[in-house]
Write a protein that holds these residues in place. Structure first.
Motif, PDB file in Angstrom:
ATOM      1  N   ARG A 358       6.194  -9.716  -7.777  1.00  0.00           N
ATOM      2  CA  ARG A 358       6.630 -10.784  -8.680  1.00  0.00           C
ATOM      3  C   ARG A 358       6.096 -12.151  -8.278  1.00  0.00           C
ATOM      4  NH1 ARG A 358      12.574  -8.609  -7.620  1.00  0.00           N
ATOM      5  NH2 ARG A 358      12.491  -6.649  -8.792  1.00  0.00           N
ATOM      6  N   ALA A 359       5.453 -12.226  -7.119  1.00  0.00           N
ATOM      7  CA  ALA A 359       4.921 -13.499  -6.627  1.00  0.00           C
ATOM      8  C   ALA A 359       3.508 -13.295  -6.102  1.00  0.00           C
ATOM      9  CB  ALA A 359       5.834 -14.051  -5.525  1.00  0.00           C
ATOM     10  N   ALA A 360       2.785 -14.385  -5.981  1.00  0.00           N
ATOM     11  CA  ALA A 360       1.418 -14.323  -5.454  1.00  0.00           C
ATOM     12  C   ALA A 360       1.434 -13.766  -4.024  1.00  0.00           C
ATOM     13  CB  ALA A 360       0.803 -15.721  -5.477  1.00  0.00           C
ATOM     14  N   ASP A 361       0.362 -13.075  -3.680  1.00  0.00           N
ATOM     15  CA  ASP A 361       0.261 -12.424  -2.376  1.00  0.00           C
ATOM     16  C   ASP A 361      -1.048 -12.867  -1.710  1.00  0.00           C
ATOM     17  OD1 ASP A 361       0.387 -10.716  -0.187  1.00  0.00           O
ATOM     18  OD2 ASP A 361      -0.327  -8.979  -1.311  1.00  0.00           O
ATOM     19  N   PRO A 362      -1.078 -14.111  -1.203  1.00  0.00           N
ATOM     20  CA  PRO A 362      -2.338 -14.636  -0.651  1.00  0.00           C
ATOM     21  C   PRO A 362      -2.785 -13.932   0.624  1.00  0.00           C
ATOM     22  CG  PRO A 362      -0.510 -16.135  -0.203  1.00  0.00           C
ATOM     23  CD  PRO A 362       0.002 -15.109  -1.159  1.00  0.00           C
ATOM     24  N   HIS A 363      -1.893 -13.184   1.273  1.00  0.00           N
ATOM     25  CA  HIS A 363      -2.247 -12.512   2.519  1.00  0.00           C
ATOM     26  C   HIS A 363      -2.650 -11.048   2.305  1.00  0.00           C
ATOM     27  CE1 HIS A 363      -0.665 -15.987   4.664  1.00  0.00           C
ATOM     28  NE2 HIS A 363       0.404 -15.922   3.893  1.00  0.00           N
ATOM     29  N   ASN A 364      -2.657 -10.620   1.043  1.00  0.00           N
ATOM     30  CA  ASN A 364      -2.996  -9.222   0.718  1.00  0.00           C
ATOM     31  C   ASN A 364      -2.099  -8.236   1.468  1.00  0.00           C
ATOM     32  OD1 ASN A 364      -5.179  -9.834  -1.070  1.00  0.00           O
ATOM     33  ND2 ASN A 364      -6.444 -10.302   0.720  1.00  0.00           N
ATOM     34  N   TRP A 365      -0.813  -8.554   1.503  1.00  0.00           N
ATOM     35  CA  TRP A 365       0.155  -7.701   2.174  1.00  0.00           C
ATOM     36  C   TRP A 365       0.496  -6.459   1.356  1.00  0.00           C
ATOM     37  CZ3 TRP A 365       3.847 -12.204   3.906  1.00  0.00           C
ATOM     38  CH2 TRP A 365       3.368 -12.746   5.107  1.00  0.00           C
ATOM     39  N   THR A 366       0.471  -6.582   0.027  1.00  0.00           N
ATOM     40  CA  THR A 366       0.855  -5.456  -0.803  1.00  0.00           C
ATOM     41  C   THR A 366      -0.350  -4.552  -1.077  1.00  0.00           C
ATOM     42  OG1 THR A 366       0.546  -6.795  -2.797  1.00  0.00           O
ATOM     43  CG2 THR A 366       2.783  -6.632  -1.935  1.00  0.00           C
ATOM     44  N   ARG A 367      -0.079  -3.274  -1.133  1.00  0.00           N
ATOM     45  CA  ARG A 367      -1.112  -2.275  -1.421  1.00  0.00           C
ATOM     46  C   ARG A 367      -0.655  -1.480  -2.638  1.00  0.00           C
ATOM     47  NH1 ARG A 367      -4.985   0.543   2.062  1.00  0.00           N
ATOM     48  NH2 ARG A 367      -5.479   2.597   1.218  1.00  0.00           N
ATOM     49  N   LYS A 368      -1.425  -1.567  -3.721  1.00  0.00           N
ATOM     50  CA  LYS A 368      -1.080  -0.844  -4.942  1.00  0.00           C
ATOM     51  C   LYS A 368      -1.480   0.607  -4.790  1.00  0.00           C
ATOM     52  CE  LYS A 368      -1.399  -4.863  -8.003  1.00  0.00           C
ATOM     53  NZ  LYS A 368      -2.018  -5.430  -9.219  1.00  0.00           N
ATOM     54  N   VAL A 369      -0.524   1.483  -5.019  1.00  0.00           N
ATOM     55  CA  VAL A 369      -0.770   2.916  -4.827  1.00  0.00           C
ATOM     56  C   VAL A 369      -1.019   3.610  -6.152  1.00  0.00           C
ATOM     57  CG1 VAL A 369       0.148   5.059  -3.876  1.00  0.00           C
ATOM     58  CG2 VAL A 369       0.655   2.883  -2.761  1.00  0.00           C
ATOM     59  N   VAL A 370      -0.096   3.457  -7.091  1.00  0.00           N
ATOM     60  CA  VAL A 370      -0.236   4.077  -8.416  1.00  0.00           C
ATOM     61  C   VAL A 370       0.197   3.090  -9.459  1.00  0.00           C
ATOM     62  CG1 VAL A 370      -0.015   6.484  -7.695  1.00  0.00           C
ATOM     63  CG2 VAL A 370       2.041   5.152  -8.135  1.00  0.00           C
TER      64      VAL A 370
END
Length: 370
Positions: A358-370
């Motif tokens: 829901r928020a920007a992720d400038p550190h690329n912490w999230t990994r989209k799986v599906v």
């Protein structure tokens, strides 16, 4: 005896054989369980399993029906406690996709734990692939709203022998459990008991490792906290019994009247991924963060003087948990009037918004799986 795992790094990637269960949970039964899953009581239909031996290295990667392991009574883990685990979550985005939060950090910590426990280090790509394969087949078990799917990767020594040496055989597995909000009605401040009779870890020990023995050793102290009417226990250092280390399963932060944050230094405490994320978010906002020792006497004095404005615990399960009251044999004291503070709740919102996309992720912490 020094452990040797020559074939460990040879398996940078493995192909998983996916065998769906012949008896999946009916959709209606699954939805009923997801309505109020609690924490760690409901499990998905499948698990990921990878095996290791000194001849083949990591091999036989599978996703299969969740089932019990058959263990010989002389299996090494039952006698010598070679066991490690991790904990992370999968989050359902508003668009229906699924996010993981910093799984690379979990994979790295898992490998570090294995090396400290003289176990075969699992290649980090295999760790992440096992999780993603399980998510793809069990994605319908991920709750919406404030829920998430708690993922438990773990490794056990399964060589059959009686003798004090590193095992030659290991099982790595990932199981999954849908969970609701850790807090009913929102994150309420917790009370904590200062343990004076028990310690969690010492220099040179396994305090920085996520192994079951650390948690087993904390259970008596946690029971003491419950007996005293508190929610959690906080441990002091093993040498001087003065310095705050961490809670039974969470790291801790202190917020001061000059806007700065302090948290105990690494070494004998778990290098928490939520802890590291909060330090990063704080620094990028211009907040000064100190990783330094802090005594229980300082905590009491700063709470009384008003220098300390907030204290909070953090970890994967609860994200951020405000601390309202501290109890000990030397008397009790409150923090921020026993209420949740804006700094703790601000960090919680920032992290949760990133985790759910829901928020920007400038550190690329999230990994989209599906």
């Amino acid at each position: 005896m020094r452990a040797s795992f020559e074939k460990t790094d040879g398996a940078v990637a493995l192909t998983f054989d996916v065998q769906p269960t012949a008896n999946p949970t009916p959709a209606t039964a699954r939805e009923a369980k997801l309505a109020d899953p609690g924490f760690g009581r409901v499990f998905t239909d499948h698990m990921a399993v990878v095996r290791y031996n000194h001849v083949n290295g990591w091999h036989s990667a599978r996703v299969e029906a969740r089932a019990s392991f058959a263990l010989d009574p002389a299996t090494a883990v039952l006698h010598y406690a070679q066991e490690i685990f991790e904990g992370l979550k999968a989050y359902k985005r508003d668009d229906g996709g699924v996010n993981l939060f910093r799984p690379d950090a979990n994979a790295r910590r898992f490998r570090n734990s294995a090396e400290r426990m003289a176990m075969a280090p699992l290649p980090e790509p295999v760790f992440i692939e096992a999780i993603e394969q399980l998510l793809r087949i069990d994605r319908d078990w991920i709750p919406g709203g404030v829920g998430s799917l708690y993922l438990r990767p773990f490794m056990i020594a399964n060589e059959v022998f009686l003798g004090v040496k590193p095992s030659a055989d290991y099982i790595f597995a990932v199981i999954a459990s849908p969970v609701g909000s850790y807090f009913k009605g929102g994150p309420a401040p917790v009370s904590i008991w200062v343990s004076e009779n028990y310690t969690r870890a010492a220099v040179g020990g396994t305090g920085a490792v996520k192994c079951g023995g650390n948690y087993a050793a904390s259970l008596r102290a946690q029971a003491e906290a419950i007996d005293r009417g508190c929610d959690q226990v906080v441990f002091l250092d093993a040498i001087e019994r003065r310095y705050i280390e961490e809670l039974g399963g969470m790291n801790i932060f202190f917020v001061f009247d000059d806007g700065s944050l302090s948290t105990p230094p690494l070494g004998t405490i778990l290098p928490g991924i939520t802890r590291d994320s909060i330090i990063t978010l704080a620094k990028e906002s211009g907040t000064r963060v100190r990783e330094e020792p802090y005594t229980i006497d300082q905590w009491r004095s700063d709470a009384a003087s008003g220098r300390l404005k907030e204290a909070f615990a953090c970890g994967t399960a609860a994200v951020v948990s405000p601390i309202g009251k501290v109890c000990s044999t030397h008397g009790d004291f409150t923090i921020n009037g026993g209420a949740a503070g804006p700094v703790a709740m601000g960090f919680r919102k920032k992290l949760v918004d990133i985790q759910y996309g829901r928020a920007a992720d400038p550190h690329n912490w999230t990994r989209k799986v599906v």
